[in-house]
Design an enzyme around this catalytic site. Sequence first.
Site, PDB file in Angstrom:
ATOM      1  CE  LYS A 114      -4.359  -1.559   1.826  1.00 41.47           C
ATOM      2  NZ  LYS A 114      -5.200  -1.689   2.991  1.00 41.47           N
ATOM      3  CE  LYS A 196      -6.042  -8.371  -1.976  1.00 43.61           C
ATOM      4  NZ  LYS A 196      -5.938  -7.856  -0.629  1.00 43.61           N
ATOM      5  CE  LYS A 199     -12.572  -3.922   0.036  1.00 45.23           C
ATOM      6  NZ  LYS A 199     -13.129  -4.810   1.028  1.00 45.23           N
TER       7      LYS A 199
HETATM    8  P1  TYM Z   1     -10.441  -7.251   4.021  1.00 43.28           P
HETATM    9  O1  TYM Z   1     -11.608  -6.394   4.371  1.00 43.28           O
HETATM   10  O2  TYM Z   1      -9.442  -6.721   3.051  1.00 43.28           O
HETATM   11  O3  TYM Z   1     -10.962  -8.634   3.502  1.00 43.28           O
HETATM   12  C1  TYM Z   1     -11.941  -9.374   4.214  1.00 43.28           C
HETATM   13  C2  TYM Z   1     -11.686 -10.855   4.065  1.00 43.28           C
HETATM   14  O4  TYM Z   1     -11.728 -11.221   2.682  1.00 43.28           O
HETATM   15  C3  TYM Z   1     -10.528 -11.907   2.320  1.00 43.28           C
HETATM   16  N1  TYM Z   1     -10.193 -11.557   0.925  1.00 43.28           N
HETATM   17  C4  TYM Z   1      -9.953 -12.456  -0.035  1.00 43.28           C
HETATM   18  N2  TYM Z   1      -9.957 -13.799  -0.028  1.00 43.28           N
HETATM   19  C5  TYM Z   1      -9.682 -14.430  -1.204  1.00 43.28           C
HETATM   20  N3  TYM Z   1      -9.404 -13.762  -2.353  1.00 43.28           N
HETATM   21  C6  TYM Z   1      -9.383 -12.415  -2.404  1.00 43.28           C
HETATM   22  N4  TYM Z   1      -9.123 -11.782  -3.533  1.00 43.28           N
HETATM   23  C7  TYM Z   1      -9.676 -11.692  -1.193  1.00 43.28           C
HETATM   24  N5  TYM Z   1      -9.752 -10.382  -0.887  1.00 43.28           N
HETATM   25  C8  TYM Z   1     -10.060 -10.317   0.422  1.00 43.28           C
HETATM   26  C9  TYM Z   1      -9.482 -11.390   3.308  1.00 43.28           C
HETATM   27  O5  TYM Z   1      -8.390 -12.275   3.419  1.00 43.28           O
HETATM   28  C10 TYM Z   1     -10.287 -11.273   4.579  1.00 43.28           C
HETATM   29  O6  TYM Z   1     -10.388 -12.518   5.228  1.00 43.28           O
HETATM   30  N6  TYM Z   1      -7.565  -6.652   8.055  1.00 43.28           N
HETATM   31  C11 TYM Z   1      -8.694  -7.361   7.518  1.00 43.28           C
HETATM   32  C12 TYM Z   1      -9.969  -7.137   8.318  1.00 43.28           C
HETATM   33  C13 TYM Z   1      -9.819  -7.427   9.750  1.00 43.28           C
HETATM   34  C14 TYM Z   1      -9.782  -8.711  10.368  1.00 43.28           C
HETATM   35  C15 TYM Z   1      -9.627  -8.460  11.755  1.00 43.28           C
HETATM   36  C16 TYM Z   1      -9.885 -10.024   9.884  1.00 43.28           C
HETATM   37  C17 TYM Z   1      -9.693  -6.504  10.735  1.00 43.28           C
HETATM   38  N7  TYM Z   1      -9.575  -7.122  11.929  1.00 43.28           N
HETATM   39  C18 TYM Z   1      -9.559  -9.515  12.664  1.00 43.28           C
HETATM   40  C19 TYM Z   1      -9.811 -11.063  10.791  1.00 43.28           C
HETATM   41  C20 TYM Z   1      -9.655 -10.817  12.166  1.00 43.28           C
HETATM   42  C21 TYM Z   1      -8.935  -6.894   6.099  1.00 43.28           C
HETATM   43  O7  TYM Z   1      -8.544  -5.836   5.720  1.00 43.28           O
HETATM   44  O8  TYM Z   1      -9.696  -7.734   5.352  1.00 43.28           O
END
Ligand code: TYM
Length: 330
Positions: A114, A196, A199
């Site tokens: 990022k 990956k 959005k």
């Molecule tokens: P975030 O919001 O980017 O994504 C949410 C979840 O979706 C999964 N994900 C994917 N899995 C497969 N292929 C993809 N292209 C893809 N894009 C996203 C992510 O791995 C995630 O599981 N930091 C985290 C949010 C968070 C969190 C937490 C998660 C905050 N606190 C505590 C677990 C536990 C995040 O930004 O996910």
Amino acid sequence: MKRIVSGIKPSGTLTLGNYIGAIRQFVQLQQTLSDTEFFLFVADMHAITVEQDPAQLKKHIREIAAMYLAAGLDQDKTVLFIQSEIQEHVELGYLLQSLTYMGELERMTQYKDKAKKQETGITSALFTYPVLMAADIILYDADYVPVGEDQKQHLEITRDIATRFNNRYGSFFKIPEPIIPKIGARIMDLQNPEQKMSKSSSSDKGYIALLDDPKVITKKIKSAVTDSYGKVQYDPINQPGVANLLQIYATLTNQEIDTIVDQYQTLGYKNFKEDLAVVVVDTLVPIQKKYQEILASNLLDHILDQGRTRAQEIAVKKLTKCKRLIGLGR
Ligand code: TYM
């Protein structure tokens, strides 16, 4: 009783990657595991590590909360809440920062990626983000954290921080285990299968939004980048586009990749993509319908109020003990 904790950031519309890597996993785990509580939240404090439009942020928070339920999570087995409504996350996040080293955070690949894209205006919250994530998890003594592949490193640092706390102050936090699916943990961009699906992709043809119209979904799948081999086979190195489509097909139909390859090997990409479009549309349309029903009812606020009460009960107790162990206050 075991506890599962996970969250999703409301930083844009949800994609098929979020569904396959995370939400669908939650639903399947809930259907197969007995004696397990699910604490699922909307990670809105994480979203503001980059600039958000306030009205859009509010909209996305509701979208994610409703989508958890629309995707099939059982409201009776889920504590569904909004991260910013439980102040203890941020407070524990700060306490854990005093146990986290700059060097550890500098090694986080998501931060590095990022930061590389955004050369100026990188916030300190973006840098300390993994510490808040660690707090989100260990505040509830999570046993398991189901996530996509991109969160693996954040789970590792969570375990390191929790272990360090326990070594310094005595055994207090549970050390959580990640659950990362074998297939579908990293769904790739349809236009650039080296990246990956996200959005924030440069082209909206690269991702399928969970709320995309069926016609748009079909068009995006038909225009997904493939290769010149012309044969459906699973070869992520040489045919990353097709391998990605196979992963989507396999997860959404609960089939082995080999079975799908056998079926389409001689049929070519056109047939394969047409059928995959039907699979994705058939998965998403019922979710979209349910999503609209949930948003139109007042069920969501009721569930989120209940979730807040239950989450807060646990969070307050854990944080109070944690501060006492550290020696803070009178
Ligand atoms: P975030 O919001 O980017 O994504 C949410 C979840 O979706 C999964 N994900 C994917 N899995 C497969 N292929 C993809 N292209 C893809 N894009 C996203 C992510 O791995 C995630 O599981 N930091 C985290 C949010 C968070 C969190 C937490 C998660 C905050 N606190 C505590 C677990 C536990 C995040 O930004 O996910």
